[in-house]
Design an enzyme around this catalytic site. Structure first.
Site, PDB file in Angstrom:
ATOM      1  N   ASP A  11       0.972  -1.274   0.119  1.00 31.78           N
ATOM      2  CA  ASP A  11      -0.020  -0.015   0.068  1.00 31.78           C
ATOM      3  C   ASP A  11       0.944   1.281  -0.118  1.00 31.78           C
ATOM      4  O   ASP A  11       1.940   1.108   0.637  1.00 31.78           O
ATOM      5  CB  ASP A  11      -1.113   0.089   1.186  1.00 31.78           C
ATOM      6  N   ASP A  97      -8.946   3.413   6.931  1.00 32.51           N
ATOM      7  CA  ASP A  97      -7.919   3.324   7.681  1.00 32.51           C
ATOM      8  C   ASP A  97      -8.086   4.112   9.029  1.00 32.51           C
ATOM      9  O   ASP A  97      -8.111   5.619   8.994  1.00 32.51           O
ATOM     10  CB  ASP A  97      -6.794   3.828   7.233  1.00 32.51           C
ATOM     11  N   GLU A  99      -6.672   4.554  12.784  1.00 36.18           N
ATOM     12  CA  GLU A  99      -5.602   3.940  13.685  1.00 36.18           C
ATOM     13  C   GLU A  99      -5.226   5.062  14.601  1.00 36.18           C
ATOM     14  O   GLU A  99      -4.429   4.604  15.432  1.00 36.18           O
ATOM     15  CB  GLU A  99      -4.558   3.638  12.881  1.00 36.18           C
TER      16      GLU A  99
END
Length: 197
Positions: A11, A97, A99
């Site tokens: 990625d 995403d 996090e």
């Protein structure tokens, strides 16, 4: 660690600069995720170049959004949708995403806001999104069952990743953030798919 018969991926974001996707393909990479957006307004400056380059090289492609817990989930979803446009039949699931916790947006919980993002993106793009997260962040910050969504887990230096609360297994595992792949300058995240092409 990972087995070579599982599909390998990377990625990328603008941090990797210009990627030679033909070399990446020749290096045995089967799939790649490119950062599309972050928060309410940011679009990764390399996204469109990567998005087209991944497909042109014959690599399976996906796009991800970096979720800001203190931004409006609908604005964030629309930012991502506008950047991606639409998905081809063989594109990978869109990814959120999540996090880092930077405070909360509005009166909803982080989990409730995340659900709004997921619902908005699924409705617009016609695909069930996937959640990227780390086990300790997820268990400390969200700790809610989102197991109806595929999981992309991030954990390094372990034989197998810990599975965050709510899931029984993972779909993708980011097992290194310091990998080396021909065609990419500097280090790159390495991923593996738990399955076959």
């Amino acid at each position: 660690m990972t087995t070579n018969n599982q599909p390998q991926g990377i990625d990328v974001s603008h941090y990797q600069g210009a990627v030679d996707w033909k070399k990446v393909k020749a290096a045995g990479i089967a799939f790649a995720y490119a950062k599309a957006t972050d928060g309410n307004t940011y679009t990764d400056p390399q996204f469109h170049t990567n998005w087209q380059g991944i497909q042109a090289a014959g690599i399976l492609r996906g796009a991800y959004h970096f979720y800001e817990t203190n931004d409006d989930p609908v604005s964030q979803a629309n930012n991502f949708i506008n950047a991606v446009g639409s998905l081809a039949a063989n594109d990978l699931a869109p990814v959120v995403d999540i996090e880092i916790f930077k405070g909360n947006y509005g009166s909803n919980s982080v989990a409730a806001n995340l659900q709004i993002w997921l619902d908005t993106v699924e409705k617009a793009l016609g695909r069930t999104p996937m959640i990227y997260t780390g086990p300790s962040f997820w268990n400390q910050t969200i700790n809610t069952d989102f197991s109806k969504y595929p999981l992309w887990v991030a954990e390094y230096g372990v034989a197998a990743p810990k599975i965050p609360f709510g899931w029984s297994t993972y779909n993708f595992w980011q097992y290194s953030q310091s990998g080396s792949v021909d065609g990419v300058t500097g280090s790159v995240d390495l991923d593996v798919f738990l399955g076959t092409l």
